[in-house]
Design a protein around this motif. Structure first.
Motif, PDB file in Angstrom:
ATOM      1  N   ALA A  60       0.841  -1.201   0.000  1.00  0.00           N
ATOM      2  CA  ALA A  60       0.000   0.000   0.000  1.00  0.00           C
ATOM      3  C   ALA A  60       0.876   1.250   0.000  1.00  0.00           C
ATOM      4  O   ALA A  60       0.605   2.211  -0.721  1.00  0.00           O
ATOM      5  CB  ALA A  60      -0.934   0.002   1.212  1.00  0.00           C
ATOM      6  N   ALA A  61       1.934   1.225   0.819  1.00  0.00           N
ATOM      7  CA  ALA A  61       2.832   2.384   0.886  1.00  0.00           C
ATOM      8  C   ALA A  61       3.508   2.618  -0.461  1.00  0.00           C
ATOM      9  O   ALA A  61       3.671   3.748  -0.912  1.00  0.00           O
ATOM     10  CB  ALA A  61       3.875   2.181   1.979  1.00  0.00           C
ATOM     11  N   LEU A  62       3.880   1.520  -1.127  1.00  0.00           N
ATOM     12  CA  LEU A  62       4.537   1.629  -2.434  1.00  0.00           C
ATOM     13  C   LEU A  62       3.590   2.251  -3.454  1.00  0.00           C
ATOM     14  O   LEU A  62       3.966   3.152  -4.205  1.00  0.00           O
ATOM     15  CB  LEU A  62       4.994   0.236  -2.901  1.00  0.00           C
ATOM     16  N   MET A  63       2.352   1.776  -3.469  1.00  0.00           N
ATOM     17  CA  MET A  63       1.412   2.265  -4.471  1.00  0.00           C
ATOM     18  C   MET A  63       0.878   3.657  -4.135  1.00  0.00           C
ATOM     19  O   MET A  63       0.301   4.318  -4.984  1.00  0.00           O
ATOM     20  CB  MET A  63       0.255   1.273  -4.662  1.00  0.00           C
ATOM     21  N   ASN A  64       1.029   4.092  -2.894  1.00  0.00           N
ATOM     22  CA  ASN A  64       0.690   5.478  -2.561  1.00  0.00           C
ATOM     23  C   ASN A  64       1.907   6.377  -2.689  1.00  0.00           C
ATOM     24  O   ASN A  64       1.868   7.542  -2.309  1.00  0.00           O
ATOM     25  CB  ASN A  64       0.119   5.575  -1.147  1.00  0.00           C
ATOM     26  N   ARG A  65       2.985   5.831  -3.163  1.00  0.00           N
ATOM     27  CA  ARG A  65       4.257   6.542  -3.331  1.00  0.00           C
ATOM     28  C   ARG A  65       4.726   7.191  -2.037  1.00  0.00           C
ATOM     29  O   ARG A  65       5.290   8.278  -2.043  1.00  0.00           O
ATOM     30  CB  ARG A  65       4.147   7.573  -4.459  1.00  0.00           C
ATOM     31  N   GLU A  66       4.466   6.515  -0.942  1.00  0.00           N
ATOM     32  CA  GLU A  66       5.005   6.990   0.331  1.00  0.00           C
ATOM     33  C   GLU A  66       6.405   6.445   0.565  1.00  0.00           C
ATOM     34  O   GLU A  66       7.137   6.952   1.413  1.00  0.00           O
ATOM     35  CB  GLU A  66       4.067   6.576   1.485  1.00  0.00           C
ATOM     36  N   VAL A  67       6.756   5.390  -0.139  1.00  0.00           N
ATOM     37  CA  VAL A  67       8.121   4.874  -0.085  1.00  0.00           C
ATOM     38  C   VAL A  67       8.631   4.694  -1.512  1.00  0.00           C
ATOM     39  O   VAL A  67       7.848   4.482  -2.443  1.00  0.00           O
ATOM     40  CB  VAL A  67       8.204   3.506   0.648  1.00  0.00           C
TER      41      VAL A  67
END
Lengths: 458, 296
Positions: A424-431
């Motif tokens: 989820a973090a990857l696809m929200n570009r948080e990481v």
């Protein structure tokens, strides 16, 4: 694959269809081994004892259980045979495990089988494989099963789970939609991104996914990395080896999938859509590709337009330098029937299992649930939809390049949950992709170091 | 005669108190001892491991994230709900009530009749990013630029869920405060008016002090509610608890540890920690909101 494990189940049907010939051959070949008789059945079963089968009343319902239970009643008329059903197995059955009063056979969706196995709560059902098939005299149960079924459901080599369905997971598209625009499905991720640019120009979103359950997208992403790095990657990941998640192939795959977001190739809002919402938009032609398992057709039901032409294909690899073939897919035997070690009538449970895995009962299962089973030839003559035909093709072309799932997902529930969060973090570009891989490595290291988590090895 | 009365009262209480003890008190107490074990919940055996679970909890980043979210909620939810409810009920009571105040009272109360699960499912449709009411509304009034993924984005997810709590909670407290306000004798206001107090002053100097007991109770309720939040987060959020722990709360993390990770000992430790936090905060709330009681 999906959080409830239903994913692996459906695709089984296709394989069963592919192998009727092999099945016939196998049964011809068997009589030669008559000198070594199959294990005696029924002999150890106390026919006066009560029997309880706990059915997961989910995607497959409970209608299919009628036939095997009736057959058991015929075999042991004195036995009090009871069917119980539910959907929240953890909540319903956990107290019964603790009290030492579990059912004799469980269709398990929801209980953590790895934890049950490590706490010695499951019966070793390996003997079933050596028993004589219920409706194929002289043939052992293991010889009536499709390839991989006897090996599946083992923990530290011991057979605890009996799968009953057969399925694969991949990427779905609508064949008429692709044909209409003259698009062809790419085999590598760079081609995929190029195609996405074209699709976007046509005014359609290239991808969507079941954002509320990010694990749906983790599966294809890991598969792309697997194709780039080869089978060793899976082994390292599953064995929680140091720096396994830092593999360049994984980072490259994470970069590739994150580009779906950064280049605007994702149907707007996908990150917040539930599985039903995203799949509905996909079926309406709002997006071209969606990752899912074989149950997608059943799940869509009447939502899918008649001319959708649902087609499943393998996940694209990374590049032409890939080490594993494009045809590789996850799938195989799915679903799990388990016999609790503390059951009052475990031999009865195993006997019912022998009845369920008969050709007759599995054919009945396929007719009622439109899903392939684990028994050879059990679905002969059942009509196939376009979705089923495409999955059959995927299975045929995969040959031996098929594996059930990444084992860490079955063995380590917390690591699986953390991989969903990281996705989820990857696809929200948080990481960034690199940070994603570092986080996953940290989670894997924590699992490896935690003495309270029972470890398995691939 | 008296001891006969007590026997009668006691016999009536025996059954409910007994049920309460068996099904509420005893599990609470058991949680304390389970928290000191490594119980995995599938068999009856477990091992005593002392305070290991609490040590682990102290070093668990997810727990701290969850706690931070709970603390944020327990400050902001009472603040927003109490202010809004006070405003609405003051309006409803102002000079005998604005026109249509009786209808408003009923309308405000609507959300309180719905079960929390229904509220969650309902708002799922409101927040749906593509065809949802909220984004659709923004688009329709020309504010398309403000459209968000709401629950799918870590920056807006917790705020979105908080908005649902406010929507669902205000009505009940409006009714509570309105009832308290209508119990204030009219002549007090008349006296204030004669002394030259405007509406603003009479609210602060008169209304608020006189209904302070109700406000205090409201704050305590809301603080306890903000420490729970399980149902809405479970139904609405991505994951649930996500995206990437953006809506993680202690109660959900406890549930996940028990039912997903199969770690009942650790989950019980989280429960014990939550109990301690709850206790401290409730005491603190009453202490901080304590004022002289006004008799009238």
């Amino acid at each position: 694959m999906s959080t409830d494990g239903k994913v692996e189940r459906r695709t089984l049907l296709r394989l069963a269809l592919a192998v009727p010939a092999a099945g016939a051959l196998a049964s011809c070949a068997k009589p030669a081994s008559k000198a070594a008789p199959a294990a005696q059945t029924g002999s150890k079963v106390d026919g006066t004892k009560a029997l309880e089968f706990f059915n997961f009343d989910g995607g497959y319902g409970k209608a299919w259980t009628q036939m095997p239970l009736d057959l058991y009643r015929q075999e042991f008329p004195k036995a009090d045979v009871k069917l119980t059903s539910g959907q929240k197995l953890q909540q319903q059955l956990q107290p019964r495990f603790i009290q030492g009063n579990p059912p004799d056979l469980i269709e398990n969706v929801g209980l953590d089988a790895a934890a049950l196995a490590s706490q010695k709560q499951l019966m070793d059902i390996g003997a079933l494989l050596e028993m004589e098939s219920f409706d194929q005299p002289g043939v052992k149960v293991k010889d009536t099963l499709l390839p991989g079924v006897a090996e599946a459901g083992r923990y530290d080599g011991v057979k605890y789970e009996m799968p009953y369905v057969f399925g694969v997971a991949g990427i779905w598209y609508s064949q008429p939609l692709m044909d209409k625009h003259g698009w062809t499905y790419p085999k590598h991720w760079d081609e995929m991104l190029a195609l996405c640019a074209e699709i976007k120009k046509a005014g359609i979103a290239p991808w969507t996914y079941q954002g509320k359950f990010p694990g749906y997208l983790t599966s294809p992403m890991l598969m792309t990395a697997y194709k780039a790095a080869g089978p060793d990657l899976k082994k390292k990941i599953d064995n929680l080896e140091p720096n396994a998640w830092r593999d360049p192939a994984l980072i490259a795959a994470a970069e590739g999938y994150q580009e779906l977001v950064s280049k605007g190739y994702l149907l707007e809002g996908s990150q917040a859509l539930s599985h039903t919402q995203s799949q509905t938009y996909w079926a309406q032609g709002k997006a071209v590709f969606i990752p899912c398992g074989g149950w997608l057709e059943n799940e869509l039901g009447a939502i899918a337009p008649k001319d959708l032409g649902m087609t499943m294909v393998p996940v694209p690899g990374l590049s032409s330098a890939d080490k594993a073939p494009f045809e590789t897919v996850t799938g195989g035997p799915g679903g799990a029937l388990i016999v609790p070690a503390q059951a009052k009538n475990p031999q009865g449970g195993i006997e019912l299992l022998r009845i369920i895995t008969s050709k007759k009962c599995m054919r009945n299962f396929t007719e009622l649930t439109k899903s392939l089973s684990v028994v050879k030839g059990a679905s002969d003559g059942v009509a196939l939809s376009s979705a089923n035909k495409s999955m059959q093709k995927v299975i045929d072309e995969a040959g031996t390049n098929i594996f059930l799932d990444w084992s860490f997902r079955l063995w380590y529930k917390k690591l699986l949950d953390n991989s969903d969060k990281a996705m989820a973090a990857l696809m929200n570009r948080e990481v960034t992709p690199d940070e994603w891989s570092k986080r996953m490595q940290k989670f894997a290291d924590e699992t490896a170091k935690d003495p309270s988590i029972k470890k398995f090895h691939a | 005669m008296h001891h006969g009365k007590y026997r009668f009262v006691f016999s009536l209480l025996l059954v409910p108190v007994g049920l309460y003890a068996v099904f509420v008190i005893s599990p609470y107490l058991q949680a304390f001892s389970i928290a000191l074990t490594d119980w995995q919940g599938m068999t009856a055996d477990s091992h005593f491991i002392g305070f290991d679970n609490f040590v682990k909890l102290f070093h668990d980043p997810v727990f701290w994230t969850a706690l931070r979210h709970n603390v944020f909620l327990l400050v902001s939810i009472p603040l927003v709900i109490v202010s809004l409810s006070l405003f609405f009920s003051a309006m409803l009571n102002y000079q005998g009530g604005v026109p249509g105040s009786r209808i408003y009272k009923v309308v405000y109360f609507f959300p309180s009749v719905l079960s929390i699960a229904v509220v969650g499912v309902l708002w799922q449709f409101v927040f749906e990013p593509r065809n949802g009411l909220l984004n659709g509304f923004l688009q329709a009034v020309g504010l398309g630029d403000l459209k968000q993924i709401w629950l799918g984005d870590g920056k807006t997810a917790l705020g979105s869920i908080m908005a649902v709590v406010v929507w669902g909670g205000v009505g009940f407290y409006v009714v509570l405060f309105t009832a308290a306000m209508s119990a204030i004798p009219r002549d007090l206001y008349e006296a204030a008016l004669l002394d030259g107090a405007g509406p603003w002053q009479s609210f602060w100097r008169l209304t608020l002090p006189l209904i302070w007991g109700s406000v205090q109770v409201a704050i305590a309720y809301l603080v306890i509610g903000a420490l729970d939040m399980f149902a809405l987060v479970q139904v609405l959020s991505v994951g649930p608890g996500g995206p990437d722990d953006a809506t993680q709360v202690i109660s959900l993390y406890m549930y996940t540890n028990a039912f997903t990770y199969g770690n009942f000992g650790y989950a019980a430790a989280i429960g014990v920690a939550l109990f301690a936090i709850n206790l401290i905060l409730t005491l603190l709330t009453f202490r901080l909101t304590r004022r002289e009681r006004v008799e009238y």
